[in-house]
Design a protein around this motif. Structure first.
Motif, mmCIF file in Angstrom:
data_model
loop_
_atom_site.group_PDB
_atom_site.id
_atom_site.type_symbol
_atom_site.label_atom_id
_atom_site.label_comp_id
_atom_site.label_asym_id
_atom_site.label_seq_id
_atom_site.Cartn_x
_atom_site.Cartn_y
_atom_site.Cartn_z
ATOM 1 N N SER A 236 0.820 -1.217 0.000
ATOM 2 C CA SER A 236 0.000 0.000 0.000
ATOM 3 C C SER A 236 0.853 1.266 0.000
ATOM 4 N N THR A 237 2.036 1.218 0.664
ATOM 5 C CA THR A 237 2.914 2.398 0.639
ATOM 6 C C THR A 237 3.685 2.476 -0.679
ATOM 7 N N MET A 238 3.839 1.325 -1.341
ATOM 8 C CA MET A 238 4.516 1.332 -2.639
ATOM 9 C C MET A 238 3.687 2.090 -3.682
ATOM 10 N N LEU A 239 2.356 2.045 -3.507
ATOM 11 C CA LEU A 239 1.461 2.718 -4.452
ATOM 12 C C LEU A 239 1.704 4.227 -4.512
ATOM 13 N N ILE A 240 2.030 4.831 -3.351
ATOM 14 C CA ILE A 240 2.152 6.296 -3.314
ATOM 15 C C ILE A 240 3.600 6.775 -3.408
ATOM 16 N N SER A 241 4.550 5.840 -3.597
ATOM 17 C CA SER A 241 5.950 6.276 -3.648
ATOM 18 C C SER A 241 6.352 6.794 -5.027
ATOM 19 N N TRP A 242 5.522 6.518 -6.057
ATOM 20 C CA TRP A 242 5.858 6.950 -7.414
ATOM 21 C C TRP A 242 5.962 8.471 -7.517
ATOM 22 N N THR A 243 5.036 9.185 -6.857
ATOM 23 C CA THR A 243 5.017 10.653 -6.965
ATOM 24 C C THR A 243 6.242 11.289 -6.324
ATOM 25 N N LYS A 244 6.835 10.606 -5.331
ATOM 26 C CA LYS A 244 8.024 11.162 -4.649
ATOM 27 C C LYS A 244 9.301 10.904 -5.450
ATOM 28 N N THR A 245 9.498 9.640 -5.848
ATOM 29 C CA THR A 245 10.749 9.280 -6.544
ATOM 30 C C THR A 245 10.447 8.424 -7.771
ATOM 31 N N PRO A 246 10.045 9.047 -8.888
ATOM 32 C CA PRO A 246 9.690 8.252 -10.073
ATOM 33 C C PRO A 246 10.850 7.436 -10.632
ATOM 34 N N MET A 247 12.054 8.023 -10.668
ATOM 35 C CA MET A 247 13.191 7.311 -11.250
ATOM 36 C C MET A 247 13.586 6.093 -10.417
ATOM 37 N N LEU A 248 13.554 6.264 -9.091
ATOM 38 C CA LEU A 248 13.909 5.149 -8.200
ATOM 39 C C LEU A 248 12.883 4.022 -8.323
ATOM 40 N N ASN A 249 11.614 4.386 -8.491
ATOM 41 C CA ASN A 249 10.580 3.365 -8.681
ATOM 42 C C ASN A 249 10.746 2.624 -10.000
ATOM 43 N N THR A 250 11.240 3.328 -11.012
ATOM 44 C CA THR A 250 11.534 2.665 -12.294
ATOM 45 C C THR A 250 12.662 1.656 -12.104
ATOM 46 N N THR A 251 13.666 2.039 -11.301
ATOM 47 C CA THR A 251 14.775 1.124 -10.973
ATOM 48 C C THR A 251 14.254 -0.117 -10.257
ATOM 49 N N VAL A 252 13.327 0.103 -9.292
ATOM 50 C CA VAL A 252 12.724 -1.015 -8.548
ATOM 51 C C VAL A 252 12.018 -1.968 -9.520
ATOM 52 N N MET A 253 11.265 -1.396 -10.477
ATOM 53 C CA MET A 253 10.542 -2.226 -11.441
ATOM 54 C C MET A 253 11.512 -3.072 -12.278
ATOM 55 N N LEU A 254 12.592 -2.453 -12.752
ATOM 56 C CA LEU A 254 13.566 -3.184 -13.574
ATOM 57 C C LEU A 254 14.268 -4.273 -12.772
ATOM 58 N N ALA A 255 14.611 -3.948 -11.499
ATOM 59 C CA ALA A 255 15.265 -4.948 -10.633
ATOM 60 C C ALA A 255 14.329 -6.122 -10.373
ATOM 61 N N ASN B 86 -1.183 16.882 -3.305
ATOM 62 C CA ASN B 86 -1.437 18.297 -3.574
ATOM 63 C C ASN B 86 -0.169 19.138 -3.709
ATOM 64 N N HIS B 87 0.986 18.613 -3.202
ATOM 65 C CA HIS B 87 2.175 19.463 -3.237
ATOM 66 C C HIS B 87 2.767 19.525 -4.643
ATOM 67 N N MET B 88 3.455 20.629 -4.916
ATOM 68 C CA MET B 88 4.040 20.820 -6.240
ATOM 69 C C MET B 88 5.239 19.902 -6.430
ATOM 70 N N LYS B 89 5.356 19.301 -7.599
ATOM 71 C CA LYS B 89 6.476 18.408 -7.868
ATOM 72 C C LYS B 89 7.741 19.223 -8.097
ATOM 73 N N LEU B 90 8.834 18.797 -7.480
ATOM 74 C CA LEU B 90 10.094 19.515 -7.629
ATOM 75 C C LEU B 90 10.790 19.056 -8.901
ATOM 76 N N TRP B 91 11.350 20.032 -9.620
ATOM 77 C CA TRP B 91 12.069 19.677 -10.840
ATOM 78 C C TRP B 91 13.363 18.956 -10.488
ATOM 79 N N ARG B 92 14.014 19.389 -9.421
ATOM 80 C CA ARG B 92 15.253 18.747 -8.977
ATOM 81 C C ARG B 92 15.213 18.616 -7.454
ATOM 82 N N THR B 93 15.417 17.421 -6.966
ATOM 83 C CA THR B 93 15.387 17.220 -5.507
ATOM 84 C C THR B 93 16.743 17.579 -4.898
#
Length: 340
Positions: free
Chosen positions: A222-241, A304-311
């Protein structure tokens, strides 16, 4: 620091020893060193996991000692490679099965992983498996291949089957580990180097996954569902792994499975190769489920928070290197064949 140094020392002693007593000592040091790391959080679940781990590992250590003593009594040999007594061989197979968490001795492993912090769970899934696998590699020629094949097929079956209805990521990874151990054990008597290659690649892929999940603080689906908005690239890495762990081409995880099936067919074990390949579809299902949760499914209410272009977070170099290795080593297969 003391626990970490003891872990390194215990593993080194077991891996480099030829004498049963030295190998047993290394395993004991390892067990005692990991216990403070499991119970660090002082949560009742962590204490329960510690007690379960201690009891199972003590039983396995006692069986290893009993096996080596029986062998020394009948043959006068303390050398690990000179295991000739049939009862000793059976006892050692049981002991290593308990140490690794092979079916039917697997019940402690998911519970212990669930009660441990993520870093300790990573150690239990990778580093702590190395000394028992080394002992198995050294004594593989003396063990019963039919028994090992049976344990391997059962491990792949139960690891895939029991991971299907889990919602906790650590438990899913525990059953994934059991399933992968089946692939390592089935080939150990015929091609030990291939077991070592499979273990190395499994370690790379699992470490990538654990480091990524630790960074995103994902402990359940359930927490994995909402982690995409925070770290999209890291979630892509998780999917590939995850897809690499499932063994899908063109990712790294396809290589060991391809080599093992090829070797099994060469050894005229086509039925075993067919069964273990079909059983790996079970674990493929829950890897796809995790991948689906990590990247494809988005919750209905967006944040609702604005997405950061660079973290502001600094780049995690180990995760970056390991994720590259866990997805792109398949073209190096000819080199691996030459080496192993």
């Amino acid at each position: 620091l003391i626990s970490t140094l003891s872990l390194i020392m215990g593993s080194s002693i077991t891996i480099s020893s030829n004498h049963w007593i030295l190998a047993w000592t290394g395993l004991e040091i390892n067990t005692l060193a990991i216990i403070p790391l499991i119970s660090k959080s002082h949560h009742p679940r962590a204490i329960e996991a510690t007690i379960k781990y201690f009891l199972t590992q003590s039983t396995a250590s006692a069986l290893i000692l009993f096996s080596s003593l029986t062998n020394a009594w009948s043959t006068g040999q303390w050398d690990i490679t000179q295991l000739n007594h049939p009862t000793s061989c059976l006892l050692l197979t049981m002991a290593i099965g308990i140490k690794l968490g092979l079916v039917p001795f697997h019940f402690w492993f998911p519970e212990v992983l669930q009660g441990s912090p993520m870093t300790t769970a990573l150690l239990l899934s990778t580093l702590m498996k190395l000394p028992p696998i080394t002992l198995l590699l050294m004594s593989a020629q003396s063990l019963n291949p039919t028994l090992l094949t049976t344990l391997a097929i059962l491990s792949t079956l139960i690891g895939g089957w029991m991971g299907l209805n889990q919602t906790q990521t650590r438990k899913i990874l525990a059953f994934s580990s059991i399933s992968h151990l089946g692939w390592m054990i089935i080939i150990i008597t015929y091609n030990p180097q291939l077991t070592l290659l499979t273990f190395s690649l499994y370690t790379i892929m699992t470490t990538t996954l654990f480091l990524s999940l630790t960074q995103t603080k994902v402990l359940k689906l359930s927490t994995m569902l909402i982690s995409w908005t925070k770290t999209p690239m890291l979630n892509t890495t998780v999917m590939l792994a995850l897809l690499s762990l499932a063994g899908l081409p063109p990712l790294t995880g396809f290589m060991p499975k391809w080599f093992i099936i090829k070797e099994l067919i060469k050894q005229e074990m086509t039925p075993s190769a067919t069964i273990i390949s079909l059983l790996s579809l079970l674990s493929l299902f829950f890897y796809l489920r995790l991948a689906y949760h990590s990247t494809i499914t988005l919750p209905p209410n967006s944040t609702n928070h604005m997405k950061l272009w660079r973290t502001n977070k600094s780049l995690n170099t180990p995760t970056a290197i390991l994720s590259s290795l866990s997805t792109s080593l398949l073209p190096m297969s000819p080199l691996m064949i030459t080496m192993f």
